[in-house]
Design an enzyme around this catalytic site. Structure first.
Site, short mmCIF file in Angstrom:
data_model
loop_
_atom_site.label_atom_id
_atom_site.label_comp_id
_atom_site.label_asym_id
_atom_site.label_seq_id
_atom_site.Cartn_x
_atom_site.Cartn_y
_atom_site.Cartn_z
N GLU A 84 0.86 -1.13 -0.23
CA GLU A 84 -0.02 0.08 0.08
C GLU A 84 0.85 1.31 0.04
O GLU A 84 0.45 2.41 -0.66
CB GLU A 84 -1.02 -0.06 1.23
CG GLU A 84 -2.02 -1.08 1.14
CD GLU A 84 -2.79 -1.40 0.05
OE1 GLU A 84 -3.14 -0.09 -0.50
OE2 GLU A 84 -3.03 -2.31 -0.69
N TRP A 101 1.65 1.93 -3.52
CA TRP A 101 0.38 2.48 -4.03
C TRP A 101 0.75 4.12 -4.13
O TRP A 101 0.59 4.62 -4.93
CB TRP A 101 -0.57 2.17 -4.02
CG TRP A 101 -1.32 1.05 -4.35
CD1 TRP A 101 -1.26 -0.38 -4.16
CD2 TRP A 101 -1.84 0.74 -5.78
NE1 TRP A 101 -1.81 -1.08 -5.04
CE2 TRP A 101 -1.95 -0.36 -6.38
CE3 TRP A 101 -1.90 1.72 -6.90
CZ2 TRP A 101 -2.73 -0.88 -7.54
CZ3 TRP A 101 -2.60 1.51 -8.07
CH2 TRP A 101 -2.99 0.22 -8.47
N TRP A 119 -20.66 12.47 -20.12
CA TRP A 119 -20.94 12.56 -18.62
C TRP A 119 -22.13 13.20 -18.36
O TRP A 119 -22.74 13.94 -19.19
CB TRP A 119 -20.03 13.41 -17.80
CG TRP A 119 -18.32 12.75 -17.87
CD1 TRP A 119 -17.51 13.38 -18.66
CD2 TRP A 119 -18.08 11.51 -17.36
NE1 TRP A 119 -16.53 12.33 -18.41
CE2 TRP A 119 -16.85 11.24 -17.55
CE3 TRP A 119 -18.72 10.57 -16.31
CZ2 TRP A 119 -16.00 10.11 -17.15
CZ3 TRP A 119 -17.92 9.45 -15.96
CH2 TRP A 119 -16.48 9.55 -16.32
N ASN A 126 -10.99 2.71 2.65
CA ASN A 126 -10.79 2.47 1.27
C ASN A 126 -11.66 1.81 0.53
O ASN A 126 -11.86 2.11 -0.70
CB ASN A 126 -9.39 1.93 1.10
CG ASN A 126 -8.91 1.93 -0.29
OD1 ASN A 126 -8.81 2.70 -0.98
ND2 ASN A 126 -8.58 0.61 -0.56
N TRP A 163 -15.87 12.03 -13.00
CA TRP A 163 -15.18 11.74 -11.55
C TRP A 163 -14.52 12.89 -11.23
O TRP A 163 -14.31 13.05 -10.11
CB TRP A 163 -13.81 10.52 -11.99
CG TRP A 163 -13.28 11.15 -13.45
CD1 TRP A 163 -13.50 10.98 -14.58
CD2 TRP A 163 -11.80 12.06 -13.18
NE1 TRP A 163 -12.27 11.47 -15.31
CE2 TRP A 163 -11.35 12.14 -14.67
CE3 TRP A 163 -11.17 12.36 -12.23
CZ2 TRP A 163 -10.23 12.75 -14.71
CZ3 TRP A 163 -10.13 13.26 -12.58
CH2 TRP A 163 -9.74 13.41 -13.85
N TRP A 178 -8.95 8.46 -8.27
CA TRP A 178 -10.27 8.63 -9.04
C TRP A 178 -10.32 8.03 -10.40
O TRP A 178 -11.33 7.66 -11.11
CB TRP A 178 -10.72 10.09 -8.58
CG TRP A 178 -11.57 10.40 -7.59
CD1 TRP A 178 -11.04 10.78 -6.48
CD2 TRP A 178 -12.79 10.07 -7.36
NE1 TRP A 178 -12.04 10.97 -5.63
CE2 TRP A 178 -13.17 10.53 -5.96
CE3 TRP A 178 -13.94 9.67 -8.18
CZ2 TRP A 178 -14.38 10.58 -5.67
CZ3 TRP A 178 -15.30 9.93 -7.90
CH2 TRP A 178 -15.60 10.12 -6.35
C1 LIG Z 1 -11.59 7.39 -4.90
C2 LIG Z 1 -10.38 7.40 -3.86
C3 LIG Z 1 -9.92 8.60 -3.48
C4 LIG Z 1 -8.56 8.35 -2.47
N1 LIG Z 1 -8.19 9.67 -2.17
C5 LIG Z 1 -7.07 9.61 -1.38
C6 LIG Z 1 -6.52 10.80 -0.84
O1 LIG Z 1 -6.77 11.94 -1.16
N2 LIG Z 1 -5.34 10.76 0.08
C7 LIG Z 1 -5.01 9.35 0.25
O2 LIG Z 1 -4.04 9.44 1.17
N3 LIG Z 1 -5.34 8.42 0.05
C8 LIG Z 1 -6.59 8.41 -0.91
N4 LIG Z 1 -7.12 7.14 -1.33
C9 LIG Z 1 -6.33 6.01 -0.90
C10 LIG Z 1 -6.88 5.08 0.22
O3 LIG Z 1 -8.17 5.21 0.28
C11 LIG Z 1 -6.31 5.76 1.66
O4 LIG Z 1 -4.91 6.17 1.46
C12 LIG Z 1 -6.64 5.00 2.52
O5 LIG Z 1 -7.92 4.75 2.87
C13 LIG Z 1 -6.33 5.71 3.95
O6 LIG Z 1 -6.47 5.12 5.12
P1 LIG Z 1 -5.39 4.16 5.90
O7 LIG Z 1 -4.24 5.24 6.18
O8 LIG Z 1 -6.04 3.52 7.17
O9 LIG Z 1 -4.57 3.20 4.78
P2 LIG Z 1 -3.83 1.69 5.19
O10 LIG Z 1 -4.67 0.91 4.51
O11 LIG Z 1 -3.29 1.61 6.60
O12 LIG Z 1 -2.71 2.07 4.23
C14 LIG Z 1 -1.22 2.52 4.52
C15 LIG Z 1 -1.07 3.81 3.80
O13 LIG Z 1 -0.88 3.52 2.40
C16 LIG Z 1 -1.13 4.43 1.51
N5 LIG Z 1 -2.18 3.86 0.65
C17 LIG Z 1 -3.10 2.94 0.99
N6 LIG Z 1 -4.09 2.75 -0.14
C18 LIG Z 1 -3.71 3.70 -1.16
C19 LIG Z 1 -3.89 3.76 -2.35
N7 LIG Z 1 -5.10 3.04 -2.95
N8 LIG Z 1 -3.59 4.87 -3.02
C20 LIG Z 1 -2.52 5.34 -2.59
N9 LIG Z 1 -1.97 5.33 -1.27
C21 LIG Z 1 -2.48 4.35 -0.54
C22 LIG Z 1 -1.79 5.54 2.39
O14 LIG Z 1 -0.75 6.22 2.47
C23 LIG Z 1 -2.13 4.92 3.55
O15 LIG Z 1 -2.04 5.75 4.78
C24 LIG Z 1 -8.30 6.98 -2.46
C25 LIG Z 1 -8.73 5.93 -2.58
C26 LIG Z 1 -9.88 6.13 -3.57
C27 LIG Z 1 -10.69 5.03 -4.09
#
Ligand SMILES: Cc1cc2nc3c(=O)[nH]c(=O)nc-3n(C[C@H](O)[C@H](O)[C@H](O)COP(=O)(O)OP(=O)(O)OC[C@H]3O[C@@H](n4cnc5c(N)ncnc54)[C@H](O)[C@@H]3O)c2cc1C
Length: 452
Positions: free
Chosen positions: A261, A264, A292, A327, A345, A368
């Site tokens: 993650e 990502w 759209w 997420n 989007w 997105w």
């Molecule tokens: C439509 C959409 C919009 C999003 N917008 C953002 C946003 O503005 N900022 C943001 O930080 N994340 C975003 N995410 C990714 C993800 O949802 C969040 O990072 C995650 O939910 C944060 O919770 P956590 O720290 O508990 O994640 P954990 O599951 O604990 O993951 C650890 C870290 O990994 C990174 N990470 C995890 N999943 C993703 C991912 N899909 N993409 C990029 N990094 C990821 C984050 O830094 C996160 O803190 C988005 C996802 C979607 C589907």
């Protein structure tokens, strides 16, 4: 000795902060600066929830700096240049930001001032990894991750010892009015504590759970994820600290899934760096012509969690109430907006930008586009989440839905994700604003028209 400036941006911490460390090592008195710049980012200036976080994070940073944080408001480049003039500062130190407007501004400043810049935000620079064939930036995650996993991640450094400050006039944080007044929409943000200490605590709390992360991460009713995203976004903790702490835990599959993650996060950052138009334009050019739908009514129902589709409404309420959304649910709500409702989007991206405490230009735009099927390595457009089945799979007893949509408390588990089919649907909950089967067909038709 002349002072040097440390320009804090998205690195609101003392530990493993390479710019601060290098500046302190010069022995010169420090001017620790933060600029509230609403001009340089243009349309992408901080949204409401980000401002809430920023206020508290700056309070915390100021405390760590014994009250020596210097606050200025205005155009970042102009402010730094005038502060150099005002104080005779010999050099400016900062950790790099990778948003397109920041890259441009910083490049120009480097040509005029003595600057030392560092990587404090990412595990690797966004230009560090390229494809084997062609040496191009990656657009597909799996090979990117394979290449990234081979690289060593630098070990984090502790905070520097006692800092010596140069006294400079500062704005009062309160005068920036970053917090909401009336209505106080942030009153539900009670589970968040911005700041470096809280970020470290969140990491150490999560270390006990990382073994379960592989399965728990998909279940929105559990506290199965780290909730580090706003801390990472604001740089209250460095990704190197997180990476090494998780690795040292040796929690097998859980650790590896979590590190991916972080992969990502890096992937999104390099996508934005190499595709500066990512927040506004589809990477897949075919989607420029996509037809759209415009519907203020449907978009309003989506933002307010009044779509009549429980998992979607629960997610939108979680977002509004807490500034964060799980997420799995982010993917479901985004899919409903883009596909079943046919709304651009970018509308959803904007709403998230304003309401998420972790709003991050790279991660938000890339995700997105990923859900919309128009990004790099995106889920294909025709793969359309069914929110009822998603709810049944990931929130089988409706614990999450009931927490955020209490009107559904009386609905039996069997109908919690499709209450309109219950023998007695709750009177105070809306009917679905879209027929899911028809919405899906409409989306597929629009997609087919694109290919024709
Ligand atoms: C439509 C959409 C919009 C999003 N917008 C953002 C946003 O503005 N900022 C943001 O930080 N994340 C975003 N995410 C990714 C993800 O949802 C969040 O990072 C995650 O939910 C944060 O919770 P956590 O720290 O508990 O994640 P954990 O599951 O604990 O993951 C650890 C870290 O990994 C990174 N990470 C995890 N999943 C993703 C991912 N899909 N993409 C990029 N990094 C990821 C984050 O830094 C996160 O803190 C988005 C996802 C979607 C589907």
């Amino acid at each position: 000795m002349k002072p040097v400036i440390v320009w804090f941006r998205q690195d609101l911490r003392l530990a493993d902060n390479p710019a601060l460390r290098a500046a302190a090592a010069t022995g010169a008195p420090l001017i620790c600066l933060f600029v509230l710049d609403d001009q340089t980012p243009g349309d992408w200036k901080w949204g409401g929830a980000s401002r809430w976080w920023l206020h508290h994070s700056l309070c915390s940073l100021d405390k760590s700096l014994d009250g020596n944080l210097v606050l200025r408001r205005g155009d970042g480049a102009k402010i730094v240049k005038s502060l150099v003039k005002e104080t005779g500062a010999e050099a400016v130190f900062w950790n790099r930001c990778y948003e397109p407007f920041a890259v441009e501004r910083d490049k120009a400043l480097k040509a005029e001032l003595a600057v030392q810049s560092f990587n404090g935000a990412l595990l690797h620079e966004p230009w560090a990894l390229t494809t084997k064939t062609g040496g191009k930036p990656f657009r597909v995650f799996t090979p990117f991750w394979k290449a990234m996993r081979m690289l060593e991640v630098d070990k984090p450094h502790p905070a520097p010892g006692k800092l010596h400050h140069h006294s400079v006039k500062s704005d009062a944080l309160k005068s920036w009015k970053l917090l909401p007044t009336r209505p106080n929409w942030a009153k539900g943000f009670v589970d968040w504590t911005p700041g470096e200490k809280a970020a470290q605590d969140a990491l150490y709390d999560f270390l006990d759970d990382v073994g379960e992360y592989g399965t728990a991460r998909d279940l929105p009713d559990r506290d199965g994820t780290s909730r580090l995203s706003p801390h990472l976004h604001w740089g209250e903790i460095s990704p190197r600290q997180v990476w090494h702490a998780i690795k040292a835990r040796h929690a097998g599959h859980g650790s590896e899934t979590f590190l991916k993650e972080l992969g990502w996060r890096e992937f999104c950052a390099q996508l934005l760096f190499h595709n500066p138009e990512l927040p506004d334009k589809p990477l897949d050019q075919r989607f420029v012509k996509f037809k759209w739908r415009k519907s203020e009514k449907d978009f309003g129902a989506w933002t307010q969690g009044q779509t009549g589709i429980p998992i979607v409404d629960a997610g939108m309420h979680q977002l509004w109430q807490t500034g964060w959304m799980h997420n799995r649910v982010r993917m479901i709500v985004a899919s409903l907006l883009i596909k079943h409702l046919g709304i651009h989007w970018r509308e959803g991206e904007r709403w998230f930008w304003d309401t998420l405490v972790d709003a991050d230009l790279a991660s938000n735009s890339a995700n997105w586009q990923w859900v919309a099927g128009c990004g790099a390595d995106a889920a294909p457009f025709f793969r359309i989440f069914n929110p009822v089945l998603q709810g049944k799979k990931f929130d089988p007893r409706g614990v999450y839905v009931r927490r955020f949509v209490p009107e559904l408390n009386i609905v039996p588990d069997q109908y919690i994700h499709n209450p309109w089919e219950a023998p007695q649907p709750p009177a105070n909950y809306p009917q679905p604003i879209v027929d899911l089967a028809k919405g899906r067909d409409r989306a597929l038709k629009a997609f087919r028209a694109l290919k024709a």
